[in-house]
Scaffold this motif. Structure first.
Motif, PDB file in Angstrom:
ATOM      1  N   ASN A 150      -7.428  99.718 -69.417  1.00 21.99           N
ATOM      2  CA  ASN A 150      -7.512  99.645 -67.972  1.00 21.99           C
ATOM      3  C   ASN A 150      -7.779 101.008 -67.339  1.00 21.99           C
ATOM      4  N   TRP A 151      -7.793 102.058 -68.148  1.00 25.44           N
ATOM      5  CA  TRP A 151      -8.113 103.384 -67.649  1.00 25.44           C
ATOM      6  C   TRP A 151      -9.623 103.561 -67.654  1.00 25.44           C
ATOM      7  N   VAL A 152     -10.114 104.327 -66.717  1.00 29.82           N
ATOM      8  CA  VAL A 152     -11.555 104.571 -66.638  1.00 29.82           C
ATOM      9  C   VAL A 152     -11.798 106.072 -66.620  1.00 29.82           C
ATOM     10  N   PRO A 153     -12.913 106.514 -67.192  1.00 28.45           N
ATOM     11  CA  PRO A 153     -13.230 107.942 -67.127  1.00 28.45           C
ATOM     12  C   PRO A 153     -13.622 108.341 -65.720  1.00 28.45           C
ATOM     13  N   LEU A 154     -13.441 109.598 -65.400  1.00 29.87           N
ATOM     14  CA  LEU A 154     -13.769 110.097 -64.071  1.00 29.87           C
ATOM     15  C   LEU A 154     -15.228 109.830 -63.734  1.00 29.87           C
ATOM     16  N   THR A 155     -16.080 109.790 -64.745  1.00 34.70           N
ATOM     17  CA  THR A 155     -17.500 109.543 -64.508  1.00 34.70           C
ATOM     18  C   THR A 155     -17.771 108.144 -63.970  1.00 34.70           C
ATOM     19  N   ASN A 156     -16.784 107.252 -64.037  1.00 29.06           N
ATOM     20  CA  ASN A 156     -16.963 105.895 -63.510  1.00 29.06           C
ATOM     21  C   ASN A 156     -16.700 105.808 -62.008  1.00 29.06           C
ATOM     22  N   LEU A 157     -16.080 106.842 -61.441  1.00 33.02           N
ATOM     23  CA  LEU A 157     -15.773 106.816 -60.016  1.00 33.02           C
ATOM     24  C   LEU A 157     -17.031 106.945 -59.178  1.00 33.02           C
ATOM     25  N   GLU A 158     -17.014 106.302 -58.013  1.00 27.49           N
ATOM     26  CA  GLU A 158     -18.061 106.494 -57.021  1.00 27.49           C
ATOM     27  C   GLU A 158     -17.574 107.525 -56.008  1.00 27.49           C
ATOM     28  N   VAL A 159     -18.515 108.178 -55.356  1.00 26.93           N
ATOM     29  CA  VAL A 159     -18.149 109.185 -54.354  1.00 26.93           C
ATOM     30  C   VAL A 159     -17.281 108.531 -53.277  1.00 26.93           C
ATOM     31  N   GLY A 160     -16.204 109.224 -52.936  1.00 25.24           N
ATOM     32  CA  GLY A 160     -15.286 108.701 -51.933  1.00 25.24           C
ATOM     33  C   GLY A 160     -14.089 107.993 -52.519  1.00 25.24           C
ATOM     34  N   MET A 161     -14.064 107.831 -53.852  1.00 27.46           N
ATOM     35  CA  MET A 161     -12.928 107.167 -54.488  1.00 27.46           C
ATOM     36  C   MET A 161     -11.958 108.197 -55.040  1.00 27.46           C
ATOM     37  N   GLN A 162     -10.685 107.835 -55.017  1.00 23.12           N
ATOM     38  CA  GLN A 162      -9.663 108.703 -55.585  1.00 23.12           C
ATOM     39  C   GLN A 162      -8.842 107.915 -56.601  1.00 23.12           C
ATOM     40  N   ALA A 163      -8.183 108.632 -57.507  1.00 18.58           N
ATOM     41  CA  ALA A 163      -7.399 107.979 -58.553  1.00 18.58           C
ATOM     42  C   ALA A 163      -6.402 108.969 -59.124  1.00 18.58           C
ATOM     43  N   HIS A 164      -5.437 108.430 -59.851  1.00 15.91           N
ATOM     44  CA  HIS A 164      -4.463 109.257 -60.553  1.00 15.91           C
ATOM     45  C   HIS A 164      -4.982 109.584 -61.947  1.00 15.91           C
ATOM     46  N   ILE A 165      -4.787 110.816 -62.377  1.00 17.58           N
ATOM     47  CA  ILE A 165      -5.138 111.175 -63.750  1.00 17.58           C
ATOM     48  C   ILE A 165      -4.075 110.594 -64.680  1.00 17.58           C
ATOM     49  N   VAL A 213     -20.513 116.796 -66.858  1.00 14.27           N
ATOM     50  CA  VAL A 213     -20.351 115.373 -67.166  1.00 14.27           C
ATOM     51  C   VAL A 213     -19.522 115.190 -68.432  1.00 14.27           C
ATOM     52  N   GLU A 214     -19.632 116.118 -69.370  1.00 12.34           N
ATOM     53  CA  GLU A 214     -18.857 116.019 -70.610  1.00 12.34           C
ATOM     54  C   GLU A 214     -17.366 116.153 -70.335  1.00 12.34           C
ATOM     55  N   ILE A 215     -17.010 117.141 -69.515  1.00 13.70           N
ATOM     56  CA  ILE A 215     -15.595 117.329 -69.200  1.00 13.70           C
ATOM     57  C   ILE A 215     -15.083 116.194 -68.330  1.00 13.70           C
ATOM     58  N   ALA A 216     -15.877 115.761 -67.376  1.00 13.08           N
ATOM     59  CA  ALA A 216     -15.459 114.670 -66.487  1.00 13.08           C
ATOM     60  C   ALA A 216     -15.176 113.399 -67.283  1.00 13.08           C
ATOM     61  N   SER A 217     -15.965 113.152 -68.319  1.00 13.35           N
ATOM     62  CA  SER A 217     -15.773 111.933 -69.105  1.00 13.35           C
ATOM     63  C   SER A 217     -14.503 111.974 -69.944  1.00 13.35           C
ATOM     64  N   SER A 218     -13.917 113.167 -70.127  1.00  8.75           N
ATOM     65  CA  SER A 218     -12.683 113.284 -70.911  1.00  8.75           C
ATOM     66  C   SER A 218     -11.435 113.049 -70.067  1.00  8.75           C
ATOM     67  N   ILE A 219     -11.621 112.909 -68.749  1.00  2.00           N
ATOM     68  CA  ILE A 219     -10.492 112.688 -67.841  1.00  2.00           C
ATOM     69  C   ILE A 219     -10.387 111.194 -67.551  1.00  2.00           C
ATOM     70  N   LEU A 220      -9.287 110.573 -68.010  1.00  3.48           N
ATOM     71  CA  LEU A 220      -9.084 109.142 -67.824  1.00  3.48           C
ATOM     72  C   LEU A 220      -8.212 108.901 -66.598  1.00  3.48           C
ATOM     73  N   LEU A 221      -8.606 107.921 -65.789  1.00  2.00           N
ATOM     74  CA  LEU A 221      -7.965 107.685 -64.498  1.00  2.00           C
ATOM     75  C   LEU A 221      -7.384 106.279 -64.406  1.00  2.00           C
ATOM     76  N   SER A 222      -6.376 106.146 -63.543  1.00  2.00           N
ATOM     77  CA  SER A 222      -5.803 104.843 -63.236  1.00  2.00           C
ATOM     78  C   SER A 222      -5.716 104.684 -61.723  1.00  2.00           C
ATOM     79  N   GLN A 223      -5.588 103.451 -61.261  1.00  2.00           N
ATOM     80  CA  GLN A 223      -5.401 103.125 -59.849  1.00  2.00           C
ATOM     81  C   GLN A 223      -6.497 103.696 -58.938  1.00  2.00           C
ATOM     82  N   PRO A 224      -7.777 103.524 -59.278  1.00  2.00           N
ATOM     83  CA  PRO A 224      -8.823 104.030 -58.383  1.00  2.00           C
ATOM     84  C   PRO A 224      -8.859 103.261 -57.071  1.00  2.00           C
TER      85      PRO A 224
END
Length: 239
Positions: A150-165, A213-224
């Motif tokens: 259920n976690w998504v990488p930061l690269t999945n976020l759209e502009v204007g969205m926020q989430a918890h790491i 993009v490589e570093i962003a994809s290593s950050i997994l997010l919840s509750q976007p």
């Protein structure tokens, strides 16, 4: 992300992971000092250091110099499954065979490493899906190990969205850089812009950080969630 199973993780490696997990379960905050692991396992610090380097190379934990270790998402999944196996066998031995808790713990410690998921599921059904072991510790549900899906990488976020790491699957210099910038599990980030080559401009408590993009994809997010309404911004990646 590497998929780990019991077939490619030695019993010794599993014991280190379980020791770290049980220290965390007992209330000790991460990172766990190497000296505490050595004390719990009654081994020399040099042995702990060698195993930590090996487990870090397998992306099962992250080593923070002069602080200790933290389990990665893969490491947490492995330990959840091992703890589930151990405590299911403890319930079986104590409730079904009237084995003492001390004996059951020692026997379950050996059996936890060789129990496939399907056998663990059948054992759980046989026992009535117990929620706790005979010692009162929780038995992880198999679904808990799958929460990572259920976690998504930061690269999945759209502009204007926020989430918890939720987890950062990065090691060494990259992990230290993110920590210094205030990007750590529990932090809230907002995606402010996407670069032409995929870089991400994120806002967190300390300010703005541009990530490849490589570093962003290593950050997994919840509750976007949507932080604000905005059109997509574009940025020029430096370097």
């Amino acid at each position: 992300m590497t998929n780990h199973n019991f077939e490619n993780i030695s019993e010794s490696e599993q014991m280190y992971l379980i020791t770290i997990a049980r220290l965390i379960e007992d209330g000790q905050p991460e990172p766990i000092p190497l000296s505490d692991i050595a004390r719990e396992m009654s081994v020399l610090p040099v042995s702990v250091n060698q195993m930590v380097r090996k487990l870090e190379g397998e992306r099962l934990l992250q080593y923070l110099p002069y602080k200790g270790v933290e389990l990665t998402s893969q490491g947490k999944e492995v330990t959840l499954r091992i703890l589930r196996n151990r405590r299911l066998w403890e319930v079986f031995l104590v409730d079904q065979l009237n084995v003492s808790l001390e004996e059951a713990d020692a026997m379950a410690c050996a059996m936890e490493h060789v129990t496939p998921d399907d056998i663990a599921q059948r054992l759980a059904k046989f026992l009535g899906d117990p929620a706790t072991g005979p010692g009162g510790q929780p038995i992880p549900n198999i679904d808990a190990a799958q929460v990572l899906q259920n976690w998504v990488p930061l690269t999945n976020l759209e502009v204007g969205m926020q989430a918890h790491i939720a987890q950062i699957d990065a090691l060494g210099a990259v992990a230290r850089f993110l920590t210094e910038e205030g990007l750590r599990p529990g932090s809230v980030v907002t995606l402010r812009a996407i670069g032409a080559h995929g870089s991400r401009l994120v806002e967190e408590e300390k300010g703005y950080v541009e990530l490849s993009v490589e570093i962003a994809s290593s950050i997994l997010l919840s509750q976007p969630t949507l932080a604000y309404q905005s059109s997509h911004l574009r940025i020029n990646k430096q370097g």
